[in-house]
Design an enzyme around this catalytic site. Structure first.
Site, mmCIF file in Angstrom:
data_model
loop_
_atom_site.group_PDB
_atom_site.id
_atom_site.type_symbol
_atom_site.label_atom_id
_atom_site.label_comp_id
_atom_site.label_asym_id
_atom_site.label_seq_id
_atom_site.Cartn_x
_atom_site.Cartn_y
_atom_site.Cartn_z
ATOM 1 N N ASP A 1 0.579 -1.178 0.055
ATOM 2 C CA ASP A 1 -0.029 0.324 0.057
ATOM 3 C C ASP A 1 0.501 1.250 0.059
ATOM 4 O O ASP A 1 1.536 1.471 1.226
ATOM 5 C CB ASP A 1 -1.054 0.048 1.392
ATOM 6 C CG ASP A 1 -2.222 -1.063 1.149
ATOM 7 O OD1 ASP A 1 -2.085 -1.649 0.197
ATOM 8 O OD2 ASP A 1 -2.320 -1.185 1.961
ATOM 9 N N LEU B 1 3.570 -10.195 -4.561
ATOM 10 C CA LEU B 1 4.065 -9.361 -4.249
ATOM 11 C C LEU B 1 5.410 -8.863 -5.132
ATOM 12 O O LEU B 1 5.194 -9.438 -6.313
ATOM 13 C CB LEU B 1 5.452 -10.071 -3.199
ATOM 14 C CG LEU B 1 5.450 -10.394 -2.095
ATOM 15 C CD1 LEU B 1 5.796 -10.810 -1.093
ATOM 16 C CD2 LEU B 1 3.925 -9.352 -0.870
ATOM 17 N N GLU C 1 -10.402 -9.188 -0.558
ATOM 18 C CA GLU C 1 -10.268 -10.507 -0.594
ATOM 19 C C GLU C 1 -10.542 -10.779 0.024
ATOM 20 O O GLU C 1 -11.479 -10.702 1.389
ATOM 21 C CB GLU C 1 -8.488 -10.731 0.058
ATOM 22 C CG GLU C 1 -7.491 -10.448 -0.879
ATOM 23 C CD GLU C 1 -6.634 -10.553 -0.471
ATOM 24 O OE1 GLU C 1 -4.762 -11.144 -1.011
ATOM 25 O OE2 GLU C 1 -6.045 -10.574 0.811
ATOM 26 N N THR D 1 -3.937 -15.306 -5.506
ATOM 27 C CA THR D 1 -2.566 -14.899 -5.421
ATOM 28 C C THR D 1 -0.986 -16.028 -4.756
ATOM 29 O O THR D 1 -2.042 -17.187 -5.504
ATOM 30 C CB THR D 1 -2.605 -13.532 -4.218
ATOM 31 O OG1 THR D 1 -2.634 -14.182 -2.346
ATOM 32 C CG2 THR D 1 -3.898 -12.784 -4.309
ATOM 33 N N GLU E 1 -3.148 -14.189 -9.391
ATOM 34 C CA GLU E 1 -1.667 -12.546 -9.842
ATOM 35 C C GLU E 1 -0.797 -13.382 -8.601
ATOM 36 O O GLU E 1 -0.672 -13.804 -8.233
ATOM 37 C CB GLU E 1 -2.600 -11.940 -8.362
ATOM 38 C CG GLU E 1 -4.133 -11.079 -8.990
ATOM 39 C CD GLU E 1 -4.729 -10.032 -7.784
ATOM 40 O OE1 GLU E 1 -4.269 -9.633 -7.169
ATOM 41 O OE2 GLU E 1 -5.923 -10.011 -8.671
#
Length: 546
Positions: free
Chosen positions: A174, A457, A258, A416, A454
């Protein structure tokens, strides 16, 4: 030598020091590392699209195709090794400003042009609740997103839009702060139990607690009604874009978008990898639900969550609940975990049901995101998954119920940590991202739904891309229906980073047959930091969004 566009069909000549000249407010240049001619990619009809006026950017109602009359449905999982996997790229978190405008539009335009030249299918953007419905309940500002959509279509790209009902800030990656709408924060100030709460009473303002899903706590509306009205407003505003430019709606269902509890918050140093996290069931609404569930089976188990579950940064064996033969595997533990995970499933079911009702027949797919919590996966209790709401242990499959719930609504499961490998993780954390991804590949195939992926990181190295390529194949379990790369920023446009992306996109479009990425694997990765320190990357002035 400058980037040139020829006629209605253009080719990008990617040579050393090739740069894209950009408008005045776009500082720097986009530099492309020299790439073999086979990697040059066609920019389809770019000149023709660039000449479209803003008034004619989007398809008019009279031009709707037959698919507008079709019911929204998933065609089935991609299970063939020969399936082409489209690649999308996440846009910066601050793509839309706090004022609701498109951030750095000229820079965005140049960046989208570069992504198109790389063969990328499209981009993903967060439609932040805290920006769109900021001023007052039921007052929506979609104008910045409309400008973005117009720009995306001009470049012949597609758009994935995330209904982001969570706060931005306080989690991995973020880079900016976008809180929930001010009027929502006012209600939280009056009633702190509207947000998730841990055993010590720490409140988490990332997302409204699912415990009050059906209660009119947001100025006469319950949270599900608020999310429904928001999605309906989006559908009305972008009706003519859906299915043509906007090809996917990802429905946010928790922190970071999520379907999970905020069990591992990084803000203020509360949690650090690879801590087990904590259960988030101590607001008054969750406590009331737990008490009612315990009374329903005649047990005195409703006074709160497990007393022996430890603290955020402990390891499983340091707690009575999560240790090898701990409380998690007792009758009480099973009751609590079924209740805790069941509440999360019900929450997702409610939101996806209303999303399906709104977007069915639009031509856009629906997706939902599940977190890749891979640390302590090799232990019996899978502690970090349990605190996040996934009842996944050595004896209990926590992802099949989620996949079946997604299947009920025809929703793609987006997962992810697709880029991670077991051997790169710290031994003490008992990680297995590869084992976790394999489990999810199997359950999505069993449930008959599509799996998209995805990277968790920031990664720019060939080794990470090679792992995604391997995961995208379906030797067992589902292959990938799509992959979204996290995220567009200045580093992405650096020489080797850009070359790796172009080669990756090309390989995904060629069914994962390109072997060059695997041969150029890198070593010495610090996965948790989330980036690769490549001494050979040439530092250049890039033109990309900060």
């Amino acid at each position: 030598m400058t980037l040139t566009l020829h006629s209605s069909t253009s080719f990008i000549n990617l040579k050393d020091t090739t740069s894209l000249k950009t408008p005045d407010d776009f500082s720097g240049t986009i530099c492309f590392k020299q790439i073999k001619p086979s990697c040059c990619l066609r920019a389809k009809n770019s000149m023709k699209e660039a000449q479209l006026s803003n008034d004619n950017i989007f398809m008019m109602k009279s031009r709707k195709s037959d698919k507008w009359e079709k019911l929204h449905a998933i065609s089935g999982p991609h299970s063939s090794n020969d399936a082409k996997v489209p690649v999308f790229v996440m846009l910066p978190l601050d793509t839309i400003t706090l004022g609701g405008n498109l951030n750095k539009p000229r820079a965005m335009n140049a960046s989208l042009m570069a992504l198109k030249s790389a063969g990328v299918e499209g981009v993903m953007v967060d439609a932040w609740w805290g920006l769109v419905e900021k001023d007052a309940p039921l007052k929506y500002n979609w104008e910045g997103y409309a400008k973005l959509g117009q720009m995306v279509q001009r470049h012949g790209l597609k758009l994935q839009v995330v209904m982001s009902f969570h706060q931005c800030g306080g989690n991995v990656g973020d880079s900016c702060s976008i809180p929930l709408p001010p009027w929502v924060l006012e209600e939280i100030g009056k009633n702190p139990d509207l947000v998730y709460t841990d055993r010590s009473g720490r409140r988490n303002p990332e997302y409204i607690s699912l415990g009050c899903d059906s209660l009119p706590v947001l100025r006469g509306r319950n949270p599900i009604q608020v999310y429904t009205d928001y999605m309906r407003s989006f559908q009305n505003r972008f009706r003519d874009y859906l299915g043509e430019v906007i090809v996917e709606i990802q429905v946010g269902m928790g922190p970071c978008g999520e379907l999970r509890y905020p069990a591992y918050p990084e803000s203020n140093g509360t949690w650090r990898f690879p801590g087990i996290g904590e259960f988030q069931c101590y607001d008054k609404y969750m406590k009331a639900s737990l008490e009612a569930s315990a009374e329903a089976i005649g047990k005195d188990w409703g006074q709160g969550g497990p007393h022996d579950a430890g603290q955020y940064n402990q390891f499983p064996e340091e707690t009575g609940f999560f240790r090898r033969d701990g409380t998690w595997n007792t009758e009480y533990g099973q009751f609590f975990l079924e209740w805790y995970s069941g509440k999360l499933l019900d929450h997702g079911d409610r939101i996806l049901a209303t999303a399906k009702g709104i977007f069915q027949g639009s031509g856009a797919k629906l997706s939902g995101k599940v977190a890749g919590i891979h640390w302590h996966y090799r232990t019996r209790s899978h502690a970090a998954e349990l605190t996040a709401g996934y009842y996944n242990t050595r004896h209990h499959d926590g992802y099949l119920p989620i996949a079946r719930m997604f299947s009920k609504h025809g929703v793609v499961l987006n997962f992810t940590c697709m880029e991670m490998r077991d051997r790169e993780q710290p031994e003490s954390a008992n990680c297995s991202p590869e084992g976790l991804v394999q489990q999810v590949k199997m359950v999505t195939r069993t449930a008959g739904i599509e799996l998209a992926g995805e990277n968790a990181l920031e990664r720019y190295d060939a080794g990470a891309y090679a792992q995604v390529l391997a995961t995208s194949r379906s030797k067992s379990g589902n292959g990938l229906a799509a992959f979204t790369y996290l995220r567009m920023n200045k580093k992405l446009f650096e020489g080797d980073n850009w070359r790796h992306l172009v080669e990756f996109v090309k390989s995904m479009s060629e069914h994962g047959q390109n072997k060059t990425l695997a041969e150029r694997d890198s070593r010495g990765t610090n996965l948790y930091v989330g980036f690769i320190k490549d001494k050979n990357v040439k530092k250049t002035k890039e033109a990309a969004l900060a």
